[in-house]
Design a protein around this motif. Structure first.
Motif, mmCIF file in Angstrom:
data_model
loop_
_atom_site.group_PDB
_atom_site.id
_atom_site.type_symbol
_atom_site.label_atom_id
_atom_site.label_comp_id
_atom_site.label_asym_id
_atom_site.label_seq_id
_atom_site.Cartn_x
_atom_site.Cartn_y
_atom_site.Cartn_z
ATOM 1 N N LYS A 173 0.843 -1.190 0.000
ATOM 2 C CA LYS A 173 0.000 0.000 0.000
ATOM 3 C C LYS A 173 0.881 1.245 0.000
ATOM 4 N N LEU A 174 0.793 2.005 -1.074
ATOM 5 C CA LEU A 174 1.581 3.235 -1.179
ATOM 6 C C LEU A 174 1.018 4.285 -0.238
ATOM 7 N N ASP A 175 1.894 4.949 0.491
ATOM 8 C CA ASP A 175 1.491 5.929 1.488
ATOM 9 C C ASP A 175 0.822 7.142 0.853
ATOM 10 N N ILE A 176 -0.043 7.754 1.616
ATOM 11 C CA ILE A 176 -0.783 8.930 1.161
ATOM 12 C C ILE A 176 0.153 10.059 0.708
ATOM 13 N N GLY A 177 1.360 10.105 1.275
ATOM 14 C CA GLY A 177 2.296 11.153 0.887
ATOM 15 C C GLY A 177 2.699 11.079 -0.576
ATOM 16 N N LEU A 178 2.697 9.871 -1.151
ATOM 17 C CA LEU A 178 2.990 9.718 -2.566
ATOM 18 C C LEU A 178 1.761 9.935 -3.434
ATOM 19 N N ILE A 179 0.584 9.797 -2.840
ATOM 20 C CA ILE A 179 -0.670 9.844 -3.588
ATOM 21 C C ILE A 179 -1.227 11.254 -3.694
ATOM 22 N N ARG A 180 -0.998 12.054 -2.656
ATOM 23 C CA ARG A 180 -1.627 13.376 -2.611
ATOM 24 C C ARG A 180 -1.247 14.227 -3.808
ATOM 25 N N GLU A 184 -1.044 16.189 -10.362
ATOM 26 C CA GLU A 184 -0.409 17.467 -10.666
ATOM 27 C C GLU A 184 1.110 17.442 -10.492
ATOM 28 N N ASP A 185 1.649 16.307 -10.091
ATOM 29 C CA ASP A 185 3.055 16.242 -9.696
ATOM 30 C C ASP A 185 3.789 15.204 -10.538
ATOM 31 N N VAL A 186 4.611 15.666 -11.463
ATOM 32 C CA VAL A 186 5.309 14.766 -12.375
ATOM 33 C C VAL A 186 6.273 13.856 -11.637
ATOM 34 N N VAL A 187 6.930 14.369 -10.612
ATOM 35 C CA VAL A 187 7.883 13.546 -9.860
ATOM 36 C C VAL A 187 7.162 12.395 -9.173
ATOM 37 N N ARG A 188 6.051 12.691 -8.515
ATOM 38 C CA ARG A 188 5.284 11.622 -7.862
ATOM 39 C C ARG A 188 4.769 10.620 -8.891
ATOM 40 N N GLN A 189 4.363 11.095 -10.028
ATOM 41 C CA GLN A 189 3.899 10.185 -11.080
ATOM 42 C C GLN A 189 5.007 9.224 -11.496
ATOM 43 N N ARG A 190 6.202 9.725 -11.625
ATOM 44 C CA ARG A 190 7.310 8.865 -12.040
ATOM 45 C C ARG A 190 7.676 7.860 -10.957
ATOM 46 N N ILE A 191 7.653 8.307 -9.704
ATOM 47 C CA ILE A 191 7.951 7.388 -8.595
ATOM 48 C C ILE A 191 6.912 6.279 -8.548
ATOM 49 N N VAL A 192 5.632 6.658 -8.630
ATOM 50 C CA VAL A 192 4.561 5.673 -8.583
ATOM 51 C C VAL A 192 4.661 4.712 -9.769
ATOM 52 N N GLU A 209 -3.412 4.226 -1.296
ATOM 53 C CA GLU A 209 -4.284 4.612 -0.186
ATOM 54 C C GLU A 209 -4.289 6.127 -0.029
ATOM 55 N N GLY A 210 -5.353 6.629 0.567
ATOM 56 C CA GLY A 210 -5.460 8.071 0.782
ATOM 57 C C GLY A 210 -5.974 8.832 -0.418
ATOM 58 N N VAL A 211 -6.708 8.169 -1.298
ATOM 59 C CA VAL A 211 -7.240 8.833 -2.490
ATOM 60 C C VAL A 211 -8.437 9.687 -2.090
ATOM 61 N N GLU A 212 -8.360 10.977 -2.373
ATOM 62 C CA GLU A 212 -9.430 11.885 -1.975
ATOM 63 C C GLU A 212 -10.075 12.611 -3.144
ATOM 64 N N LEU A 213 -9.469 12.552 -4.321
ATOM 65 C CA LEU A 213 -9.978 13.289 -5.475
ATOM 66 C C LEU A 213 -10.166 12.354 -6.657
ATOM 67 N N ALA A 214 -11.183 12.639 -7.467
ATOM 68 C CA ALA A 214 -11.391 11.857 -8.682
ATOM 69 C C ALA A 214 -10.172 11.950 -9.593
ATOM 70 N N GLU A 215 -9.547 13.136 -9.631
ATOM 71 C CA GLU A 215 -8.376 13.327 -10.487
ATOM 72 C C GLU A 215 -7.220 12.432 -10.040
#
Length: 250
Positions: A173-180, A184-192, A209-215
């Protein structure tokens, strides 16, 4: 550790169980539009939140509390007639002997007729692992019994890649810090994206985990994550469980 003392602490779990119940939050498969599992989250019977309940847990009652949560999770899952797997958090530092500390769980599962293969045990990265080899022995024992295993909050705590290198769980389960705001965040997209690819190669399924937005949900699906959890889909709730919001995906 004195095993007689620890067993006594486990027997105290009955009194602890009387004061807690479980809320459930779904882990959904956005592609299939189904519920994959429900995570059991501790609550007090008088409306106390998890933080208030956990504030009363210390070294003296940690063992009994861990046992009580396992049993109540299965009892509440049965009462709520959950349609999928149940995911239970456990405290690795509260398990002194994996087989011995499973006795109450096995008895509860038999009592409520819940298959062991429909139980996920989640170990959180937020609890400092004082004995890495001991944690590995716990996870191996759980897998041998037929339970599924998961590393929770990956990327936020103590275990990280070292634990993943030594033990490949069924789920990560990927932490919410990577999901938030991942959309909008290219770096997080690449890490994920690279974490998903890594996990595919070693046979581990990823949950966001921690998904709060449809986007966020749509971006994560595009990055290869179909299993997702968060307030967007449903908040944790006691039975009867609320309806689940899904997203439209290709």
């Amino acid at each position: 550790m004195d095993s007689q003392l620890t067993c006594g602490a486990c027997r105290d779990s009955d009194s602890l169980a009387a004061g807690i119940t479980m809320a459930f939050q779904p882990i959904v498969d956005v592609a299939a539009r189904t519920v994959f599992a429900h995570e059991a989250l501790v609550r007090g019977i008088h409306g106390e939140g998890a933080a208030e309940v956990l504030s009363g847990i210390d070294e003296s009652n940690r063992y009994g509390f861990d046992q009580a949560c396992r049993v109540r999770a299965l009892e509440c899952a049965k009462d709520a007639a959950l349609p999928a797997l149940v995911s239970i958090n456990f405290l690795p530092n509260a398990v002194y002997n994996p087989e011995h500390c499973l006795r109450a769980t096995l008895a509860a599962a038999e009592r409520v007729n819940w298959p062991l293969t429909d139980i996920i045990f989640e170990v959180t990265e937020h609890e400092e692992i004082t004995d890495h080899a001991h944690l590995l022995s716990i996870l191996a024992a759980y897998r041998a019994r037929g339970f599924k295993t998961a590393i929770d909050d990956f990327g936020a705590g103590y275990a990280g890649l070292n634990l993943l290198a030594d033990f490949q769980p069924d789920l990560l389960k990927l932490d919410i810090g990577l999901i938030r705001n991942v959309h909008e965040d290219v770096v997080r997209q690449r890490i994920v994206k690279h974490m998903v690819r890594l996990c595919e190669e070693i046979g581990v399924r990823v949950i966001a985990e921690g998904v709060e937005l449809a986007e966020e949900a749509k971006a994560l699906f595009d990055l290869g994550i179909s299993l997702q959890q968060g307030f967007f889909f449903a908040r944790p709730a006691l039975a009867p469980l609320p309806d689940i919001r899904f997203i439209s995906v290709p």
